[in-house]
Design a protein around this motif. Structure first.
Motif, PDB file in Angstrom:
ATOM      1  N   VAL A  92      30.219  54.676  56.119  1.00  0.00           N
ATOM      2  CA  VAL A  92      30.471  53.996  54.854  1.00  0.00           C
ATOM      3  C   VAL A  92      31.161  52.665  55.124  1.00  0.00           C
ATOM      4  CG1 VAL A  92      30.625  56.168  53.596  1.00  0.00           C
ATOM      5  CG2 VAL A  92      32.708  55.148  54.516  1.00  0.00           C
ATOM      6  N   THR A  93      30.827  51.669  54.288  1.00  0.00           N
ATOM      7  CA  THR A  93      31.426  50.341  54.420  1.00  0.00           C
ATOM      8  C   THR A  93      32.066  49.946  53.091  1.00  0.00           C
ATOM      9  OG1 THR A  93      29.323  49.297  53.836  1.00  0.00           O
ATOM     10  CG2 THR A  93      29.779  49.621  56.182  1.00  0.00           C
ATOM     11  N   PRO A  94      33.114  49.157  53.127  1.00  0.00           N
ATOM     12  CA  PRO A  94      33.788  48.761  51.885  1.00  0.00           C
ATOM     13  C   PRO A  94      33.003  47.702  51.115  1.00  0.00           C
ATOM     14  CG  PRO A  94      34.839  47.720  53.772  1.00  0.00           C
ATOM     15  CD  PRO A  94      33.789  48.643  54.332  1.00  0.00           C
ATOM     16  N   LEU A  95      33.169  47.729  49.803  1.00  0.00           N
ATOM     17  CA  LEU A  95      32.641  46.677  48.943  1.00  0.00           C
ATOM     18  C   LEU A  95      33.579  46.557  47.746  1.00  0.00           C
ATOM     19  CD1 LEU A  95      29.607  47.778  46.768  1.00  0.00           C
ATOM     20  CD2 LEU A  95      31.167  49.399  47.804  1.00  0.00           C
ATOM     21  N   PRO A  96      33.619  45.400  47.087  1.00  0.00           N
ATOM     22  CA  PRO A  96      34.478  45.248  45.911  1.00  0.00           C
ATOM     23  C   PRO A  96      34.082  46.243  44.823  1.00  0.00           C
ATOM     24  CG  PRO A  96      33.750  43.114  46.707  1.00  0.00           C
ATOM     25  CD  PRO A  96      32.971  44.137  47.465  1.00  0.00           C
ATOM     26  N   VAL A  97      35.092  46.792  44.159  1.00  0.00           N
ATOM     27  CA  VAL A  97      34.822  47.775  43.111  1.00  0.00           C
ATOM     28  C   VAL A  97      33.913  47.191  42.030  1.00  0.00           C
ATOM     29  CG1 VAL A  97      35.908  49.060  41.229  1.00  0.00           C
ATOM     30  CG2 VAL A  97      36.919  49.114  43.497  1.00  0.00           C
ATOM     31  N   ALA A  98      34.071  45.923  41.733  1.00  0.00           N
ATOM     32  CA  ALA A  98      33.268  45.290  40.686  1.00  0.00           C
ATOM     33  C   ALA A  98      31.784  45.261  41.024  1.00  0.00           C
ATOM     34  CB  ALA A  98      33.774  43.872  40.426  1.00  0.00           C
ATOM     35  N   VAL A 123      25.396  57.257  38.686  1.00  0.00           N
ATOM     36  CA  VAL A 123      24.365  57.298  37.633  1.00  0.00           C
ATOM     37  C   VAL A 123      24.735  56.414  36.451  1.00  0.00           C
ATOM     38  CG1 VAL A 123      23.507  59.565  38.307  1.00  0.00           C
ATOM     39  CG2 VAL A 123      25.376  59.410  36.656  1.00  0.00           C
ATOM     40  N   SER A 124      26.011  56.044  36.339  1.00  0.00           N
ATOM     41  CA  SER A 124      26.405  55.108  35.278  1.00  0.00           C
ATOM     42  C   SER A 124      27.705  54.419  35.672  1.00  0.00           C
ATOM     43  CB  SER A 124      26.586  55.822  33.934  1.00  0.00           C
ATOM     44  OG  SER A 124      27.727  56.649  33.955  1.00  0.00           O
ATOM     45  N   VAL A 125      27.882  53.190  35.197  1.00  0.00           N
ATOM     46  CA  VAL A 125      29.072  52.396  35.512  1.00  0.00           C
ATOM     47  C   VAL A 125      29.606  51.777  34.218  1.00  0.00           C
ATOM     48  CG1 VAL A 125      30.009  50.479  36.858  1.00  0.00           C
ATOM     49  CG2 VAL A 125      28.125  51.828  37.782  1.00  0.00           C
ATOM     50  N   GLU A 126      30.939  51.877  34.000  1.00  0.00           N
ATOM     51  CA  GLU A 126      31.589  51.268  32.846  1.00  0.00           C
ATOM     52  C   GLU A 126      32.678  50.316  33.347  1.00  0.00           C
ATOM     53  OE1 GLU A 126      33.162  54.315  30.369  1.00  0.00           O
ATOM     54  OE2 GLU A 126      31.226  55.339  30.086  1.00  0.00           O
ATOM     55  N   HIS A 127      32.642  49.085  32.859  1.00  0.00           N
ATOM     56  CA  HIS A 127      33.635  48.086  33.240  1.00  0.00           C
ATOM     57  C   HIS A 127      34.638  47.930  32.097  1.00  0.00           C
ATOM     58  CE1 HIS A 127      31.515  46.644  36.879  1.00  0.00           C
ATOM     59  NE2 HIS A 127      30.419  46.950  36.200  1.00  0.00           N
ATOM     60  N   GLY A 128      35.908  48.189  32.364  1.00  0.00           N
ATOM     61  CA  GLY A 128      36.946  48.071  31.342  1.00  0.00           C
ATOM     62  C   GLY A 128      37.425  46.649  31.179  1.00  0.00           C
ATOM     63  N   ALA A 129      38.097  46.413  30.054  1.00  0.00           N
ATOM     64  CA  ALA A 129      38.621  45.075  29.766  1.00  0.00           C
ATOM     65  C   ALA A 129      39.693  44.679  30.770  1.00  0.00           C
ATOM     66  CB  ALA A 129      39.187  45.047  28.343  1.00  0.00           C
ATOM     67  N   ASP A 130      40.368  45.662  31.330  1.00  0.00           N
ATOM     68  CA  ASP A 130      41.413  45.375  32.312  1.00  0.00           C
ATOM     69  C   ASP A 130      40.870  45.229  33.727  1.00  0.00           C
ATOM     70  OD1 ASP A 130      40.623  47.963  32.613  1.00  0.00           O
ATOM     71  OD2 ASP A 130      42.649  48.816  32.684  1.00  0.00           O
ATOM     72  N   GLY A 131      39.552  45.248  33.880  1.00  0.00           N
ATOM     73  CA  GLY A 131      38.931  45.102  35.192  1.00  0.00           C
ATOM     74  C   GLY A 131      38.672  46.415  35.901  1.00  0.00           C
ATOM     75  N   TRP A 148      32.886  65.066  35.343  1.00  0.00           N
ATOM     76  CA  TRP A 148      34.049  64.190  35.224  1.00  0.00           C
ATOM     77  C   TRP A 148      33.592  62.734  35.255  1.00  0.00           C
ATOM     78  CZ3 TRP A 148      33.545  67.195  39.816  1.00  0.00           C
ATOM     79  CH2 TRP A 148      33.034  66.489  40.920  1.00  0.00           C
ATOM     80  N   LYS A 149      34.457  61.866  34.799  1.00  0.00           N
ATOM     81  CA  LYS A 149      34.301  60.430  34.981  1.00  0.00           C
ATOM     82  C   LYS A 149      35.444  59.965  35.859  1.00  0.00           C
ATOM     83  CE  LYS A 149      31.817  59.100  30.771  1.00  0.00           C
ATOM     84  NZ  LYS A 149      31.828  58.194  29.573  1.00  0.00           N
ATOM     85  N   ALA A 150      35.125  59.179  36.874  1.00  0.00           N
ATOM     86  CA  ALA A 150      36.135  58.765  37.845  1.00  0.00           C
ATOM     87  C   ALA A 150      36.383  57.267  37.731  1.00  0.00           C
ATOM     88  CB  ALA A 150      35.684  59.107  39.259  1.00  0.00           C
ATOM     89  N   THR A 151      37.634  56.913  37.535  1.00  0.00           N
ATOM     90  CA  THR A 151      38.031  55.511  37.574  1.00  0.00           C
ATOM     91  C   THR A 151      38.397  55.170  39.010  1.00  0.00           C
ATOM     92  OG1 THR A 151      38.855  55.561  35.295  1.00  0.00           O
ATOM     93  CG2 THR A 151      39.632  53.771  36.719  1.00  0.00           C
TER      94      THR A 151
END
Length: 216
Positions: A92-98, A123-131, A148-151
C-alpha cells in the motif's frame, strides 16, 4: 637379421592392442559422470535461484518499507477474494485523503469494535464542509456493504497498489518455533557448506583436467 626385425614389430603390435581397450574403459566412466555433473549444475542454479528470491523478498518486505514510501500488510480473511486471498501480502502507498475515490481498495481502521485494519473497496465517498472524508466500503466477496461509515483520520490514506500472492503464509510459517530454530542453525550451515563447495570445486576441476592430460 630377419628375426631381429620381426621381434620389435610384434611387441609394438601387442602394446597397441593392450592400449586400445584401456581408452575404451576410461571413456565409460567419463560418460557416466555427465549425469552427475548435470545434476550438480542444476543444483547450483536452483540454490542460486532460491537465494535470489529470498534476498528479493527480504528486500521488498523488510527493507523497502523503511527506505521507500510504501507499507506491506498480510490479508487474513477472504473478504476480498479473488483479488486478494488470505495469506497474500498487499503493498500500500499513501495518498491525500481528498483524493480517495470510488473503486479504490484502501486500508483503514474500522470505526467500531476493535478498530481492526481492513482492506476493502470504496463504494461511496462523502466530503464534509470541514474537509473530512467519509467512505463506505465493501469486500468484493461479501454480499453487502460494510455496516459502518468510516471517517478517514488524518490527511493521508493508504491505497492497495500491488498484491504478492501466498507470501504471507510463508512469513507466518517462518515465525513458528520449529522453523525459526531451523533457520537460526540450518541457514548458516548451508551457507558455510555452499562456500566450501565453491572453494573446493575449481581445485577438483583442475585435478580432473590434469588427469585427462596424463591419460592422453
Amino acid at each position: 637379421m630377419t628375426t631381429a626385425l620381426l621381434a620389435p614389430l610384434a611387441r609394438t603390435t601387442d602394446i597397441a592392442i593392450t592400449h586400445r581397450p584401456a581408452r575404451q574403459l576410461v571413456a565409460e566412466p567419463r560418460t557416466a559422470g555427465l549425469g552427475t555433473r548435470a545434476a550438480r549444475l542444476v543444483g547450483r542454479w536452483l540454490l542460486r535461484l532460491v537465494v535470489t528470491v529470498a534476498v528479493l523478498a527480504f528486500g521488498v518486505l523488510a527493507v523497502g518499507p523503511h527506505v521507500l514510501d510504501y507499507r506491506t500488510m498480510t490479508m487474513l480473511t477472504g473478504s476480498m477474494s479473488p483479488v486478494i486471498d488470505p495469506g497474500d501480502v498487499t503493498i500500500v502507498t499513501p495518498l491525500p485523503v481528498a483524493e480517495v475515490a470510488e473503486g479504490m481498495i484502501i486500508a483503514y481502521h474500522i470505526p467500531i469494535d476493535d478498530h481492526r485494519l481492513v482492506s476493502h473497496r470504496v463504494v461511496s465517498v462523502e466530503h464534509g464542509a470541514d474537509g473530512s472524508v467519509t467512505v463506505e466500503t465493501k469486500g468484493d466477496a461479501n454480499d453487502a456493504v460494510d455496516p459502518w461509515k468510516a471517517t478517514l483520520q488524518g490527511d493521508t490514506a493508504y491505497e492497495v497498489r500491488a498484491v504478492v500472492p501466498e507470501i504471507g503464509n510463508a512469513i507466518e510459517a517462518l515465525r513458528t518455533p520449529v522453523v525459526s530454530q531451523a533457520l537460526v542453525y540450518g541457514a548458516p550451515a548451508l551457507l558455510a557448506g555452499w562456500l566450501l563447495l565453491s572453494i573446493w570445486r575449481p581445485a577438483k576441476v583442475e585435478q580432473d583436467d590434469d588427469t585427462e592430460g596424463d591419460r592422453a
